[in-house]
Design an enzyme around this catalytic site. Structure first.
Site, PDB file in Angstrom:
ATOM      1  N   HIS A  58       0.583  -1.236  -0.159  1.00  0.00           N
ATOM      2  CA  HIS A  58       0.265   0.095   0.027  1.00  0.00           C
ATOM      3  C   HIS A  58       0.881   1.135   0.014  1.00  0.00           C
ATOM      4  O   HIS A  58       1.745   1.383   0.862  1.00  0.00           O
ATOM      5  CB  HIS A  58      -0.847  -0.090   1.204  1.00  0.00           C
ATOM      6  N   TYR A 187      -9.438   5.020   7.844  1.00  0.00           N
ATOM      7  CA  TYR A 187      -9.486   5.113   9.327  1.00  0.00           C
ATOM      8  C   TYR A 187     -10.540   6.309   9.541  1.00  0.00           C
ATOM      9  O   TYR A 187     -10.328   7.516   9.009  1.00  0.00           O
ATOM     10  CB  TYR A 187      -8.234   5.917   9.758  1.00  0.00           C
ATOM     11  N   PRO A 279      -4.480  -0.540  18.914  1.00  0.00           N
ATOM     12  CA  PRO A 279      -4.219  -0.931  17.750  1.00  0.00           C
ATOM     13  C   PRO A 279      -4.066   0.032  16.565  1.00  0.00           C
ATOM     14  O   PRO A 279      -3.548  -0.292  15.505  1.00  0.00           O
ATOM     15  CB  PRO A 279      -5.297  -1.913  17.692  1.00  0.00           C
ATOM     16  N   LYS A 283       0.731  -0.801  15.263  1.00  0.00           N
ATOM     17  CA  LYS A 283       2.423  -1.052  15.429  1.00  0.00           C
ATOM     18  C   LYS A 283       2.828  -2.145  16.449  1.00  0.00           C
ATOM     19  O   LYS A 283       3.935  -2.444  16.571  1.00  0.00           O
ATOM     20  CB  LYS A 283       2.414   0.452  16.237  1.00  0.00           C
ATOM     21  N   TYR A 371       3.474   6.590  10.271  1.00  0.00           N
ATOM     22  CA  TYR A 371       2.490   5.351   9.789  1.00  0.00           C
ATOM     23  C   TYR A 371       3.532   4.209   9.068  1.00  0.00           C
ATOM     24  O   TYR A 371       3.380   2.983   9.618  1.00  0.00           O
ATOM     25  CB  TYR A 371       1.595   5.672   8.875  1.00  0.00           C
TER      26      TYR A 371
END
Ligand code: DHB
Length: 376
Positions: A58, A187, A279, A283, A371
């Site tokens: 991604h 998200y 979560p 990570k 991220y």
């Protein structure tokens, strides 16, 4: 398992002592987003065959605010870094398959594990196994036994400091064999609570809803789950949502936790034994992998040259990265979830921050570089 492979590759003998059996470990549904450090390590260990074949790379991810999508082009913001969607269960399978072929020794079904003399020159590990009571004298013991494991409690409270945040909500997650709603993750911050659209493959979706800690699985039929998910993702995304029967459904609490230091004598802590992240941002396993990558280097240096500098520096080196991931996971959770005591002011601050991110390359870069994973 990663550390056992690293040590095996360096010619250092290691034994993994596991409380459960292989089926149990492989059957537990965990997160599914690998940072580059994790992908790199799998390649270095030559266990990346299936990952390279079926892992989904991604280059971007999405935030959503009350249905409005904000695309974060991670690769262009970070000079080409990506994440790879590949379930932690698949990683475990690859590690176990390679362990069998390479004589990496795993003791399964070990109960009543105890650590003795961790601060002496000869720490030892005792357990009850398939052949009765067993005991192993070691040079070093590494506690990779999770938040509920025995290792952390082998460190005396007087040398230990712990830091914790417990969040007033949980995540309700499902797996379903339906195509993901988007080719990337979403998200979603919604007035009614957080939602996450994730996946395991082009035909398997993983979705989460923020839920109350007192909620019961029995109250969440598939239909109720899909209806609520559709609301939180917003009408444009919901129009593309494929529903189907779930084959896994569970509720997980959220916690931030760090125990310092990550070493006492000849006992080292790695992964969830030392730290937990909520979560959001996925990570957890990646942090465990970065811990053991550092430990692998430290042990290799020790056995090659006798130098203890890597071993002595492990705790502070690992904690520096751990705390940055703690900060990011806490921030990403705070940005995207509905808190029970939130008032109109708090909500508008959240909305303003997401709107700011949508228009600021600097803010997007800060999100993206965390991220994809900070450097070791
Ligand atoms: C998944 C879990 C996460 O916590 C996350 O941030 C992204 C994806 C997952 O299970 O797919």
């Amino acid at each position: 398992m990663f550390l056992a492979h690293l040590l095996n590759q360096a010619g250092i003998e290691a034994v993994v002592v596991e409380r459960k059996d292989r089926e149990y470990v492989e059957g537990r549904v965990r997160a599914g987003v690998l940072e580059q450090v994790t992908v790199d390590l799998m390649r270095r260990l030559s266990i990346s065959g299936r990952l390279d074949e079926i892992g989904l790379v991604h280059t971007g991810t999405n935030l959503s605010l009350d249905g409005r999508m904000i695309h974060i082009d991670m690769a262009s913001l970070t000079g080409g870094s990506t994440v790879t969607v590949y379930g932690q269960q698949e990683v475990m399978k690859d590690l176990f398959d390679a362990a069998e072929k390479r004589d990496v020794r795993v003791v399964w079904n070990a109960s009543d594990v105890t650590i003795q003399d961790a601060d002496s020159a000869r720490p030892n590990l005792a357990w009850h196994g398939e052949n009765g009571a067993e005991r192993l004298e070691c040079d070093f013991i590494v506690g990779c036994d999770g938040f509920h494991g025995v290792s952390r409690s082998a460190i005396p409270p007087r040398v230990q400091k712990t830091f914790e945040r417990v969040y007033p909500f949980g995540w309700l997650g499902i797996l379903a064999d339906v195509p993901p709603v988007d080719h990337e993750l979403i998200y979603a911050n919604h007035e009614r609570g957080f939602a996450l659209a994730s996946m395991r493959s082009p035909t398997r979706s993983r979705y989460y809803l923020q839920c109350g800690l007192d909620e019961e699985l029995a109250d969440w039929s598939d239909e109720r789950f899909w209806d609520e998910l559709a609301i939180r993702l917003g009408p444009d995304v919901a129009a593309r949502l494929t529903r189907g029967p779930s084959f896994e459904k569970s509720i997980a609490p959220l916690r931030s936790f760090v125990s310092e230091p990550m070493r006492w004598g000849r006992l080292f802590l790695a992964g969830d034994a030392a730290h937990i992240v909520p979560p959001t941002g996925a990570k957890g396993m990646n942090l465990a992998v970065s811990d053991v990558t550092m430990l692998g280097e430290a042990f290799e240096e020790f056995y090659r040259s006798g130098s203890t500098s890597g071993i002595d520096g492990y705790s502070s080196r690992a904690l520096a990265r751990v705390w940055k991931a703690e900060r990011f996971s806490w921030w990403f959770t705070s940005l995207t979830h509905r808190f029970p005591n939130m008032d109109g002011f708090d909500r508008r601050i959240q909305m303003a921050e997401i709107d700011y991110i949508s228009g600021s390359a600097a803010a997007q870069r800060a999100l993206a570089e965390n991220y994809v994973g900070l450097p070791l």
